[in-house]
Design an enzyme around this catalytic site. Structure first.
Site, PDB file in Angstrom:
ATOM      1  N   ASP A 172       3.911  -4.563  -6.540  1.00 36.16           N
ATOM      2  CA  ASP A 172       4.550  -4.882  -5.259  1.00 36.16           C
ATOM      3  C   ASP A 172       5.839  -4.083  -5.088  1.00 36.16           C
ATOM      4  OD1 ASP A 172       2.610  -6.848  -4.548  1.00 36.16           O
ATOM      5  OD2 ASP A 172       3.608  -8.282  -5.863  1.00 36.16           O
ATOM      6  N   GLU A 216      -8.302  -0.967 -10.639  1.00 39.14           N
ATOM      7  CA  GLU A 216      -8.866  -1.105  -9.295  1.00 39.14           C
ATOM      8  C   GLU A 216      -9.629   0.149  -8.890  1.00 39.14           C
ATOM      9  OE1 GLU A 216      -5.449  -4.126  -7.457  1.00 39.14           O
ATOM     10  OE2 GLU A 216      -5.244  -1.952  -7.222  1.00 39.14           O
ATOM     11  N   ASN A 240      -4.015   0.430  -8.614  1.00 35.86           N
ATOM     12  CA  ASN A 240      -3.818   0.698 -10.036  1.00 35.86           C
ATOM     13  C   ASN A 240      -5.118   1.230 -10.634  1.00 35.86           C
ATOM     14  OD1 ASN A 240      -5.472  -1.580 -10.749  1.00 35.86           O
ATOM     15  ND2 ASN A 240      -3.703  -2.929 -10.552  1.00 35.86           N
TER      16      ASN A 240
END
Length: 337
Positions: A281, A212, A209
């Site tokens: 996820d 990150e 993302n």
């Protein structure tokens, strides 16, 4: 074949994908309550307890999403012989292969507890989250997990490494297991690592993302397209992988591939998000299955984008089914790439 027909065919092929999800298993606990009153002891809400729900989190959520999409899924990870570990395993779909899950004595299963409050006729909102850290990964546990991963890799079409920072699937363990499996045809490998993405090797793609990515490159991206371009191209070079798919929340996604222009993918559906819990996820699970089914990076990214758009409209740690994804793609369509 039209784009929608191609997407539908890819989703049907998810059933042929043998996916291994290796990583940190977490128990996502949701405690629901009705708003009663404000306490006289302190400026805090008093809730009347309704119910508790435990669902798989972390690597378990990625595996759960892949199973909901129809894939043949094996999990490699560790839980404790505690109540949280038992409830986590009980929450996994029966069709998941869990012979690679180690139940370690003395290990504490990590739990993320979310308390949600609301009225009788209103949606419940998260008011606080409590994290209980997992136990220490011992050398014997690492050896057992490495052996389980080697066995699982031998039958894998695709692999997701889900590293939430527990120290279970380290870059070193991954490299040893991948080499020891001696695979004739390497599977599609996707890595989701919160703190050590740059240390993993041999990956096909990754789905970090934006926060990150900012941490990895040491620069804020924000609304600056030039900084996004620089960050994505830098990761593509340094990770030496086939594609980097950066998820950007309400800004959609950005797909980077060597020798191709950056593909900016807008969000689909409504931007009135209900809950982003576990959406990453869902994205990586769909992306991995699509690649394992023969999709291009662009096709896989768009299917993952549709899945992510569906799951954020659901409360809590949720999944998307193959039927839901097919309907969404048929409804919204997509640009071919």
């Amino acid at each position: 074949m039209t784009g929608r027909q191609r997407d539908a065919a890819l989703i049907r092929r998810f059933r042929r994908v043998r996916l291994v999800v290796a990583g940190d298993l977490l128990a996502d606990e949701f405690i629901f309550g009705q708003l009663d009153r404000v306490s006289r002891e302190a400026p805090v809400l008093i809730l009347k307890y309704d119910s508790t729900q435990i669902v798989p989190g972390g690597a378990g959520n990625a595996a759960n999403n892949a199973a909901a999409l129809g894939a043949d899924v094996s999990i490699v990870g560790v839980v404790g012989r505690d109540q949280a570990g038992t409830r986590l395993l009980d929450a996994l779909p029966r069709r998941l292969r869990t012979d690679g899950v180690l139940r370690a004595p003395g290990y504490v299963t990590p739990v993320k507890t979310r308390i949600l409050a609301g009225g009788v006729h209103s949606a419940k909102q998260q008011v606080v989250r409590i994290d209980r850290a997992g136990g220490r990964i011992t050398p014997s546990m690492s050896r057992a997990i490495e052996a389980a991963l080697v066995r699982a890799l031998k039958r894998a079409t695709a692999v997701i490494v889900s590293d939430y920072g527990s120290g279970l699937i380290t870059p070193e363990l991954w490299k040893r297991a991948f080499a020891a499996a001696r695979l004739r045809k390497p599977p599609v490998v996707l890595v989701d690592s919160r703190y050590a993405l740059a240390a993993f090797s041999g990956m096909t793609a990754c789905t970090p993302n934006e926060p990150e990515v900012e941490a990895l490159v040491g620069a804020r991206i924000g609304d600056d397209p030039a900084r996004l371009e620089q960050a994505g191209r830098r990761l593509l070079r340094e990770l030496n992988c086939g594609a980097v798919l950066i998820t950007r929340g309400s800004r959609g996604m950005a797909l980077f591939e060597p020798g191709r222009a950056t593909d900016h993918i807008p969000i689909v559906g409504s931007d009135e998000v209900a809950d982003v819990t576990g959406a990453g996820d869902t994205v990586i699970a769909t992306f991995a299955l699509a690649l394992g089914a023969g999709a291009t990076f662009g096709e896989a990214a768009r299917l993952a984008n549709h899945a992510g758009g569906l799951v954020v409209m659901k409360r809590g740690t949720a999944t998307v089914t193959a039927a839901e994804l097919t309907a969404a793609v048929q409804r919204n369509g997509r640009r071919r790439r």
